[in-house]
Motif scaffolding. Structure first.
Motif, PDB file in Angstrom:
ATOM      1  N   LYS A  10      23.451  47.830 -58.581  1.00  0.00           N
ATOM      2  CA  LYS A  10      23.758  49.264 -58.718  1.00  0.00           C
ATOM      3  C   LYS A  10      25.254  49.559 -58.764  1.00  0.00           C
ATOM      4  O   LYS A  10      25.651  50.665 -59.163  1.00  0.00           O
ATOM      5  CB  LYS A  10      23.086  50.038 -57.574  1.00  0.00           C
ATOM      6  N   THR A  60      20.896  57.622 -58.020  1.00  0.00           N
ATOM      7  CA  THR A  60      21.946  58.429 -57.389  1.00  0.00           C
ATOM      8  C   THR A  60      22.893  57.494 -56.667  1.00  0.00           C
ATOM      9  O   THR A  60      22.545  56.342 -56.368  1.00  0.00           O
ATOM     10  CB  THR A  60      21.384  59.437 -56.360  1.00  0.00           C
ATOM     11  N   ALA A  61      24.092  57.975 -56.412  1.00  0.00           N
ATOM     12  CA  ALA A  61      25.057  57.209 -55.615  1.00  0.00           C
ATOM     13  C   ALA A  61      25.917  58.188 -54.823  1.00  0.00           C
ATOM     14  O   ALA A  61      25.924  59.387 -55.111  1.00  0.00           O
ATOM     15  CB  ALA A  61      25.936  56.349 -56.511  1.00  0.00           C
ATOM     16  N   PHE A  62      26.615  57.648 -53.829  1.00  0.00           N
ATOM     17  CA  PHE A  62      27.511  58.453 -52.993  1.00  0.00           C
ATOM     18  C   PHE A  62      26.761  59.634 -52.391  1.00  0.00           C
ATOM     19  O   PHE A  62      27.158  60.786 -52.549  1.00  0.00           O
ATOM     20  CB  PHE A  62      28.752  58.889 -53.799  1.00  0.00           C
ATOM     21  N   ASN A  63      25.663  59.306 -51.726  1.00  0.00           N
ATOM     22  CA  ASN A  63      24.814  60.301 -51.060  1.00  0.00           C
ATOM     23  C   ASN A  63      24.405  61.427 -52.007  1.00  0.00           C
ATOM     24  O   ASN A  63      24.439  62.601 -51.659  1.00  0.00           O
ATOM     25  CB  ASN A  63      25.528  60.845 -49.809  1.00  0.00           C
ATOM     26  N   GLY A  64      23.992  61.031 -53.204  1.00  0.00           N
ATOM     27  CA  GLY A  64      23.430  61.988 -54.146  1.00  0.00           C
ATOM     28  C   GLY A  64      24.447  62.742 -54.997  1.00  0.00           C
ATOM     29  O   GLY A  64      24.074  63.550 -55.845  1.00  0.00           O
ATOM     30  N   LYS A  66      14.990  60.213 -53.551  1.00  0.00           N
ATOM     31  CA  LYS A  66      15.901  60.137 -54.697  1.00  0.00           C
ATOM     32  C   LYS A  66      15.423  59.114 -55.724  1.00  0.00           C
ATOM     33  O   LYS A  66      15.632  59.291 -56.912  1.00  0.00           O
ATOM     34  CB  LYS A  66      17.317  59.798 -54.206  1.00  0.00           C
ATOM     35  N   ARG A  93      27.357  52.772 -59.951  1.00  0.00           N
ATOM     36  CA  ARG A  93      28.292  53.474 -59.064  1.00  0.00           C
ATOM     37  C   ARG A  93      29.693  53.510 -59.669  1.00  0.00           C
ATOM     38  O   ARG A  93      30.386  54.508 -59.586  1.00  0.00           O
ATOM     39  CB  ARG A  93      28.378  52.756 -57.700  1.00  0.00           C
TER      40      ARG A  93
END
Ligand code: TMP
Ligand code: ASP
Length: 234
Positions: free
Chosen positions: A211, A33-37, A11, A215
């Protein structure tokens, strides 16, 4: 980098073959990316910041006697590293309550922990990187108990070095994530250490410089990353 054989694209990074079979080149992307993509975006110059912050922190850790995969830089967003056999665990160290520890315990964000908390997560995107206890690690045969013990003690030692380093530059190291692997039979720190993988707060204002700005849509994301790079280079 385009002529090199690409081994893997994640990612936030691309991994290429190096000049020797036991080396890799890691290129840091601006993609975030955040929250598992589930949340995606770009942060201007993030790849440059994360590569250079990682290079500096790996050098500081090596000087403190912590083995890392870092070998040198190729260009402003690419590192030369040792090829490791990675252990599929994410080792998180927490000095203050934030993020998922706040959600899991209800303790107020920012609460200082009396002792650092070390947690293990299963590095598995399909499962969403779940939290594991030591019995789970054993059942999944991810690492024997002696190795888990070594990971925990190495993570605590790294925390001592980095907490002091950031404090000297006006930053609180709230928490961070590490990944380890094997160089032959030597346990080595791998991956990256950057504002993507650490929570860093300004000591005076408690402003978030990591980050979490991306997020949580706090704005000023690229500026925060650049500020971390400037302070780390002091
Ligand atoms: P958490 O509070 O969301 O569990 O995150 C703890 C620390 O780990 C925080 O500094 C951010 C870092 N982290 C990663 O580097 N990668 C991840 O996928 C996650 C979830 C957290
Ligand atoms: N790195 C993870 C992702 O891509 C999660 C995070 O950092 O919040 O979703």
């Amino acid at each position: 980098m385009s002529q090199r054989a690409l081994l893997y694209e994640g990612k936030a990074k691309k991994v290429y073959v190096g000049d020797r079979p036991d080396e890799l080149w890691v290129e840091f992307k601006d993609d975030a990316t955040a929250f598992n993509g589930q949340k995606r975006g770009q942060i201007a110059d993030k790849g440059i910041v994360n590569s250079q912050v990682s290079a500096r922190l790996f050098t500081v850790l090596e000087q403190a006697g912590v083995p890392t995969h870092y070998l040198g830089t190729v260009d402003e967003r690419t590192l030369r590293v040792r090829r490791l056999r990675m252990i599929p665990l994410e080792v998180v160290v927490r000095n203050r309550v934030a993020g998922s520890l706040h959600q899991r315990t209800g303790l107020a964000e920012g609460t200082a922990l009396k002792e650092p908390v070390v947690e293990l997560y299963y590095k598995n995107d399909a499962l969403g990187d779940p939290l594991l206890n030591d019995d789970h690690v054993r059942a999944l045969e991810l690492a024997p108990p002696a190795v888990v013990e070594a990971l925990r003690s190495e993570a605590r030692r790294i925390n001592q070095v980095l907490s002091r380093f950031f404090a000297d530059r006006g930053l609180i190291l709230v928490d961070f994530k590490l990944e380890f692997g094997w160089d032959q039979d030597r346990l080595c720190l791998g991956d990256e250490i950057s504002p993507d993988t650490c929570r860093l707060w300004d000591q005076a204002t408690l402003e978030k410089l990591d980050k979490d700005r991306f997020r949580r849509d706090l704005g000023g994301v690229a500026e925060a990353y650049r500020q971390v790079l400037a302070r780390v280079m002091q």
